[in-house]
Design a protein around this motif. Structure first.
Motif, PDB file in Angstrom:
ATOM      1  N   ALA A   1      56.711  40.422  89.161  1.00 15.80           N
ATOM      2  CA  ALA A   1      58.008  40.257  89.825  1.00 15.80           C
ATOM      3  C   ALA A   1      59.003  39.543  88.922  1.00 15.80           C
ATOM      4  O   ALA A   1      60.216  39.761  89.019  1.00 15.80           O
ATOM      5  CB  ALA A   1      57.817  39.484  91.127  1.00 15.80           C
ATOM      6  N   GLU A   2      58.511  38.715  88.006  1.00 13.35           N
ATOM      7  CA  GLU A   2      59.398  37.959  87.113  1.00 13.35           C
ATOM      8  C   GLU A   2      60.185  38.872  86.169  1.00 13.35           C
ATOM      9  O   GLU A   2      61.187  38.436  85.587  1.00 13.35           O
ATOM     10  CB  GLU A   2      58.576  36.968  86.287  1.00 13.35           C
TER      11      GLU A   2
ATOM     12  N   MET B   1      56.521  33.390  79.562  1.00  8.29           N
ATOM     13  CA  MET B   1      56.876  34.599  78.823  1.00  8.29           C
ATOM     14  C   MET B   1      58.140  35.281  79.308  1.00  8.29           C
ATOM     15  O   MET B   1      58.922  35.811  78.500  1.00  8.29           O
ATOM     16  CB  MET B   1      55.715  35.588  78.858  1.00  8.29           C
ATOM     17  N   ALA B   2      58.379  35.301  80.608  1.00 14.52           N
ATOM     18  CA  ALA B   2      59.514  36.075  81.122  1.00 14.52           C
ATOM     19  C   ALA B   2      60.853  35.650  80.514  1.00 14.52           C
ATOM     20  O   ALA B   2      61.650  36.511  80.111  1.00 14.52           O
ATOM     21  CB  ALA B   2      59.557  35.988  82.648  1.00 14.52           C
ATOM     22  N   PRO B   3      61.152  34.343  80.406  1.00 16.08           N
ATOM     23  CA  PRO B   3      62.435  33.970  79.790  1.00 16.08           C
ATOM     24  C   PRO B   3      62.557  34.424  78.335  1.00 16.08           C
ATOM     25  O   PRO B   3      63.669  34.683  77.857  1.00 16.08           O
ATOM     26  CB  PRO B   3      62.444  32.442  79.885  1.00 16.08           C
TER      27      PRO B   3
ATOM     28  N   VAL C   1      60.605  46.718  78.489  1.00 13.91           N
ATOM     29  CA  VAL C   1      59.221  46.267  78.495  1.00 13.91           C
ATOM     30  C   VAL C   1      58.342  47.439  78.893  1.00 13.91           C
ATOM     31  O   VAL C   1      58.737  48.298  79.684  1.00 13.91           O
ATOM     32  CB  VAL C   1      58.995  45.073  79.442  1.00 13.91           C
ATOM     33  N   VAL C   2      57.155  47.483  78.310  1.00  8.59           N
ATOM     34  CA  VAL C   2      56.231  48.606  78.502  1.00  8.59           C
ATOM     35  C   VAL C   2      54.900  48.049  78.993  1.00  8.59           C
ATOM     36  O   VAL C   2      54.363  47.106  78.402  1.00  8.59           O
ATOM     37  CB  VAL C   2      56.031  49.381  77.182  1.00  8.59           C
ATOM     38  N   PHE C   3      54.375  48.639  80.054  1.00 12.42           N
ATOM     39  CA  PHE C   3      53.084  48.222  80.598  1.00 12.42           C
ATOM     40  C   PHE C   3      52.129  49.410  80.627  1.00 12.42           C
ATOM     41  O   PHE C   3      52.548  50.559  80.738  1.00 12.42           O
ATOM     42  CB  PHE C   3      53.255  47.652  82.012  1.00 12.42           C
ATOM     43  N   SER C   4      50.844  49.099  80.544  1.00  6.65           N
ATOM     44  CA  SER C   4      49.818  50.143  80.601  1.00  6.65           C
ATOM     45  C   SER C   4      49.565  50.618  82.020  1.00  6.65           C
ATOM     46  O   SER C   4      49.160  51.764  82.236  1.00  6.65           O
ATOM     47  CB  SER C   4      48.505  49.629  79.999  1.00  6.65           C
ATOM     48  N   VAL C   5      49.768  49.726  82.987  1.00  5.68           N
ATOM     49  CA  VAL C   5      49.467  50.007  84.389  1.00  5.68           C
ATOM     50  C   VAL C   5      50.670  49.589  85.221  1.00  5.68           C
ATOM     51  O   VAL C   5      51.183  48.470  85.065  1.00  5.68           O
ATOM     52  CB  VAL C   5      48.207  49.232  84.839  1.00  5.68           C
ATOM     53  N   ALA C   6      51.121  50.461  86.109  1.00  4.83           N
ATOM     54  CA  ALA C   6      52.370  50.212  86.850  1.00  4.83           C
ATOM     55  C   ALA C   6      52.320  48.929  87.672  1.00  4.83           C
ATOM     56  O   ALA C   6      53.284  48.151  87.688  1.00  4.83           O
ATOM     57  CB  ALA C   6      52.680  51.409  87.747  1.00  4.83           C
TER      58      ALA C   6
ATOM     59  N   SER D   1      48.573  33.585  86.685  1.00  2.36           N
ATOM     60  CA  SER D   1      49.491  34.591  86.147  1.00  2.36           C
ATOM     61  C   SER D   1      50.940  34.139  86.293  1.00  2.36           C
ATOM     62  O   SER D   1      51.772  34.410  85.413  1.00  2.36           O
ATOM     63  CB  SER D   1      49.269  35.943  86.816  1.00  2.36           C
ATOM     64  N   ALA D   2      51.236  33.438  87.378  1.00  9.59           N
ATOM     65  CA  ALA D   2      52.601  32.909  87.546  1.00  9.59           C
ATOM     66  C   ALA D   2      52.930  31.916  86.433  1.00  9.59           C
ATOM     67  O   ALA D   2      54.061  31.893  85.920  1.00  9.59           O
ATOM     68  CB  ALA D   2      52.743  32.250  88.915  1.00  9.59           C
TER      69      ALA D   2
END
Length: 452
Positions: free
Chosen positions: A199-200, A179-181, A189-194, A172-173
């Motif tokens: 951390a990125e 993706m993070a940059p 950004v929107v996520f389905s699960v908190a 995942s890292a």
């Protein structure tokens, strides 16, 4: 790039939906739609993903886009295209985001650069139909590379992630390092699960918005008994001969309890693990592993491999065990037909299982709960958020625990747990938490950033 024009809501369906919500929720969703339309100020709300069919995101958009339009919000849908190399890269990127550390999921030299170069071409096409007041909602890793190219051309870009991992891994890292940059210029950004927010992305505006189901969709609407019988025959679960799209040794015993998993043929959905657990530890009950035609989902290039893995395992079973297990490949050329087949299959089940090794949200769980089915699922991702263990379903703490999974399934099929009571409570929970008014309210919040 293609613009998709889904069918409008049938006459009367919006009114039926608002009635289902009740006066208070109906007033809230109408007010939220007005806020969205005013916030757009002549612009359009765009959803962008990577396929018009197959998978939870596409299914949601076939509902949400017509619903927004019916509520008076200008809304459109675009799909990014790609060749096999592009989708091979995005498949690996998604697997990494789910935490995979498999060597086969490592991106080869130049893969990330090719991914970005391809999305720059897609962005150029999409820019030709965008206006300066438009707002983009980009879905998942297949679209992250659009953000740098489009952020200056529209009023706002939000990126929505439907995948994630409960515990970060080296894999995942690696995914977030790519993706993070790309998301630096995203307005949110929107996520389905908190707990899937990595951390990125700590410096970003973040909203948590669960996916939703549509009660009036062919996959979820009530089915007449005669239609159900025909559909089950076509899925190899009725009394008729086994059709060509089903791998089975003879007809299903109608008196035996039936367990069903409906998902893609995918390593993370662990259809193979479900098959193994049933073969070794679930007596008497029958199992149907139900997925799409492996050749019909162009953005998921691994489906044929994982279906073949299940097929080889099925062929290796002794005949008495093999007679209790079947593999069902549903056609994808008519999405409504596919959805009705899934509907009938889930309603026929005594227990619906979702033994994912990792999960973004898991819409098949909410769909089965809406149908008042008992559900056994892995306590991963959004499945754990949906199921209240012992009240609205049963959760498997360790998705690799085949014996523990078999025990939970047997508790339902053997009657030790009241599956009917679980299903009734599950239906009410979905009605309260996972209907599309929640998405409309959340989108209104994104436009004014009322969501925290």
């Amino acid at each position: 790039m293609r613009v998709i024009d889904p069918r409008p809501l049938p006459p009367g369906v919006l009114a039926a939906f608002l009635d289902l919500l009740g006066p208070e929720r109906a007033a809230e969703v109408r007010a939220a739609a007005v806020r969205i339309a005013r916030g757009l100020d002549g612009g359009t709300l765009w959803h962008v993903n990577s396929t018009p069919r197959g998978g939870g995101v596409a299914e949601m958009l076939h509902v949400l886009v017509p619903l927004y339009r019916a509520l008076g919000v200008p809304c459109r849908w675009a799909v990014v295209d790609g060749d096999e190399r592009f989708f091979d890269t995005t498949k690996k990127l998604g697997n990494l985001a789910y935490g995979s550390t498999e060597p086969a999921d490592r991106l080869g030299a130049g893969a990330a650069d090719d991914y970005l170069a391809h999305l720059e071409l897609e962005a150029a096409q999409l820019a030709g139909v965008l206006g300066p007041r438009d707002v983009l909602l980009l879905h998942d890793h297949q679209t992250a590379g659009l953000v740098p190219a489009l952020s200056a051309k529209v009023a706002a870009v939000h990126w929505r992630c439907h995948v994630g991992v409960d515990t970060p891994t080296e894999g995942s890292a690696a995914a977030w390092a790519i993706m993070a940059p790309l998301l630096d210029r995203a307005d949110g950004v929107v996520f389905s699960v908190a707990h899937h927010v990595p951390a990125e992305l700590a410096g970003h505006r973040v909203a948590v918005v669960p996916p939703v189901i549509w009660p009036f969709a062919p996959k979820n609407e009530p089915l007449p008994d005669d239609a159900t019988r025909v559909l089950l025959d076509r899925a190899g679960l009725g009394s008729g001969p086994v059709p060509g799209n089903v791998v089975a040794d003879g007809p299903r015993d109608p008196d035996a309890p039936l367990a069903v998993q409906v998902s893609r043929w995918d390593r993370l959905k662990d259809m193979h693990g479900v098959l193994t657990a049933f073969a070794e530890s679930v007596p008497d009950a029958h199992l149907a592993l139900v997925g799409p035609d492996p050749a019909a989902i162009p953005d998921d290039v691994d489906q044929a491999h994982w279906f073949a893995t299940c097929l080889d395992a099925w062929r290796a079973l002794p005949l008495p065990t093999r007679e209790r297990i079947r593999l069902v490949c549903l056609p994808m050329d008519d999405l409504d037909d596919n959805a009705r087949l899934v509907n009938a299959v889930q309603r026929a089940a005594d227990v619906v299982v979702q033994k994912s090794l990792a999960e973004g949200f898991g819409l098949t769980v909410a769909e089965a709960m809406w149908k008042s089915r008992a559900v056994v699922g892995s306590a991963v991702g959004g499945i754990a958020a949906q199921i209240d263990h012992g009240r609205t379903g049963l959760l498997l703490d360790d998705p690799h625990d085949l014996a523990g999974f078999a025990d939970l399934v047997t508790a339902v099929t053997g009657g030790a747990v009241d599956g009917t009571a679980l299903g009734d409570r599950a239906h009410e929970d979905v009605r309260r938490r996972y209907l599309p008014d929640g998405d409309v309210l959340a989108t209104a919040g994104l436009l004014t950033w009322e969501i925290t």
